[in-house]
Design an enzyme around this catalytic site. Sequence first.
Site, PDB file in Angstrom:
ATOM      1  N   GLN A  32       0.802  -1.196  -0.034  1.00  0.00           N
ATOM      2  CA  GLN A  32       0.123   0.020   0.085  1.00  0.00           C
ATOM      3  C   GLN A  32       0.995   1.278   0.025  1.00  0.00           C
ATOM      4  O   GLN A  32       2.132   1.218   0.339  1.00  0.00           O
ATOM      5  CB  GLN A  32      -0.817  -0.066   1.275  1.00  0.00           C
ATOM      6  N   ASP A  87       0.847   0.636  14.069  1.00  0.00           N
ATOM      7  CA  ASP A  87       1.063   1.673  14.690  1.00  0.00           C
ATOM      8  C   ASP A  87       1.624   1.374  16.301  1.00  0.00           C
ATOM      9  O   ASP A  87       2.289   2.035  17.097  1.00  0.00           O
ATOM     10  CB  ASP A  87      -0.020   2.762  14.710  1.00  0.00           C
ATOM     11  N   GLU A 107       1.355  -7.891  12.015  1.00  0.00           N
ATOM     12  CA  GLU A 107       0.925  -7.080  10.958  1.00  0.00           C
ATOM     13  C   GLU A 107       1.691  -7.364   9.689  1.00  0.00           C
ATOM     14  O   GLU A 107       3.063  -7.927   9.845  1.00  0.00           O
ATOM     15  CB  GLU A 107       1.643  -5.749  11.631  1.00  0.00           C
ATOM     16  N   ASP A 139       1.479 -12.471   7.704  1.00  0.00           N
ATOM     17  CA  ASP A 139       0.027 -12.698   7.278  1.00  0.00           C
ATOM     18  C   ASP A 139      -0.968 -13.084   8.623  1.00  0.00           C
ATOM     19  O   ASP A 139      -0.661 -14.082   8.793  1.00  0.00           O
ATOM     20  CB  ASP A 139       0.063 -13.720   6.095  1.00  0.00           C
ATOM     21  N   GLY A 140      -1.703 -12.227   8.818  1.00  0.00           N
ATOM     22  CA  GLY A 140      -2.803 -12.813   9.866  1.00  0.00           C
ATOM     23  C   GLY A 140      -3.554 -14.011   9.380  1.00  0.00           C
ATOM     24  O   GLY A 140      -3.733 -14.659  10.342  1.00  0.00           O
ATOM     25  N   ASP A 158      -7.288  -4.873  14.142  1.00  0.00           N
ATOM     26  CA  ASP A 158      -7.426  -3.455  13.645  1.00  0.00           C
ATOM     27  C   ASP A 158      -6.845  -3.327  12.263  1.00  0.00           C
ATOM     28  O   ASP A 158      -5.931  -3.352  11.917  1.00  0.00           O
ATOM     29  CB  ASP A 158      -6.568  -2.782  14.664  1.00  0.00           C
ATOM     30  N   SER A 159      -7.905  -3.358  11.386  1.00  0.00           N
ATOM     31  CA  SER A 159      -7.628  -3.617   9.699  1.00  0.00           C
ATOM     32  C   SER A 159      -8.090  -2.335   9.093  1.00  0.00           C
ATOM     33  O   SER A 159      -8.727  -1.403   9.526  1.00  0.00           O
ATOM     34  CB  SER A 159      -8.098  -4.718   9.267  1.00  0.00           C
ATOM     35  N   THR A 160      -7.731  -2.211   7.799  1.00  0.00           N
ATOM     36  CA  THR A 160      -8.381  -1.219   7.067  1.00  0.00           C
ATOM     37  C   THR A 160      -9.721  -1.921   6.667  1.00  0.00           C
ATOM     38  O   THR A 160     -10.165  -3.047   7.032  1.00  0.00           O
ATOM     39  CB  THR A 160      -7.477  -1.130   5.559  1.00  0.00           C
ATOM     40  N   ASP A 161     -10.607  -1.127   5.826  1.00  0.00           N
ATOM     41  CA  ASP A 161     -11.781  -1.561   5.401  1.00  0.00           C
ATOM     42  C   ASP A 161     -11.865  -2.990   4.598  1.00  0.00           C
ATOM     43  O   ASP A 161     -10.607  -2.967   3.874  1.00  0.00           O
ATOM     44  CB  ASP A 161     -12.537  -0.270   4.702  1.00  0.00           C
TER      45      ASP A 161
END
Length: 286
Positions: A32, A87, A107, A139-140, A158-161
Amino acid sequence: MTDIWFNETLYPSWGQRFAIARELARVRSEFQDIAIFESQFHGRVMTLDGIVQITEGDEFVYQEMLAHVPILAHGSAKSVLIIGAGDGGVLRRVLMHQNVTRAAMVEIDGEVIRLSKEFLPAIAGEAWSDPRAEVIVGDGIDYVKRAKSASFDVIIVDSTDPIGVGEVLFTDDFYENCARILTDRGLIVNQCGVPFMQSDELRETSLRRKRFFAHVTAYVAAVPTYVGGFMTLGWAGKDAALTALPAATIRERARESGILGTTSYWTPEIHAAAFLLPPYIARHLP
């Protein structure tokens, strides 16, 4: 006033913008586009693919509610799995709980961790070096497939959309494996978007979780930079009683855990009330 602005690209017909004081980092990772800039009002801001992920100004709201609510609702969580959250803010809040003996964080993008350590050090604090922390760049999805059954009490995602790199964290396979690796009273929480603008995300994710968990609901937090009203945090667990605890019980657990009086958004009363959803949100749950 600066004439340099960051315009968020989350929604095609509505958005927000931040006055930029200076750009600190801009990296295209394997996964990303990552940017960190100093804003005029919110402190430092991290964006992924043009979407705000965290700001120093209001990160405490999201991080406290994502970490403290599930751990205190469980009541005796010792082993916690965090997926995403590069983060380090969720990791820091999880490790504030004295009863937690293990916090594994997975992460996928190591660049998020590296840049957070360099440019957002206050968010994680000393969590990176806590002996209870196990930080994995990986990789989760693969991690939960390989993890032992009943090896975690709480899973925090806690991920992105559910687009791009975060999409696989909203699938049947993922939730099925999460149910397997959780203990008898285990639970999973994850961000489900702002339902005023992203109701499909809450509805579809809740239906998927319902296939593998006896109790599915959501709770809310008001995060200023996640615009559009309440942010929903999805909940899937094996014990429905955990979301109906009175504030007095939560307060005592928080005192024993060591977090009472340390928060800026979470309180026992907010914790209990967060599960009382307005109808426009509740109608999207199974």
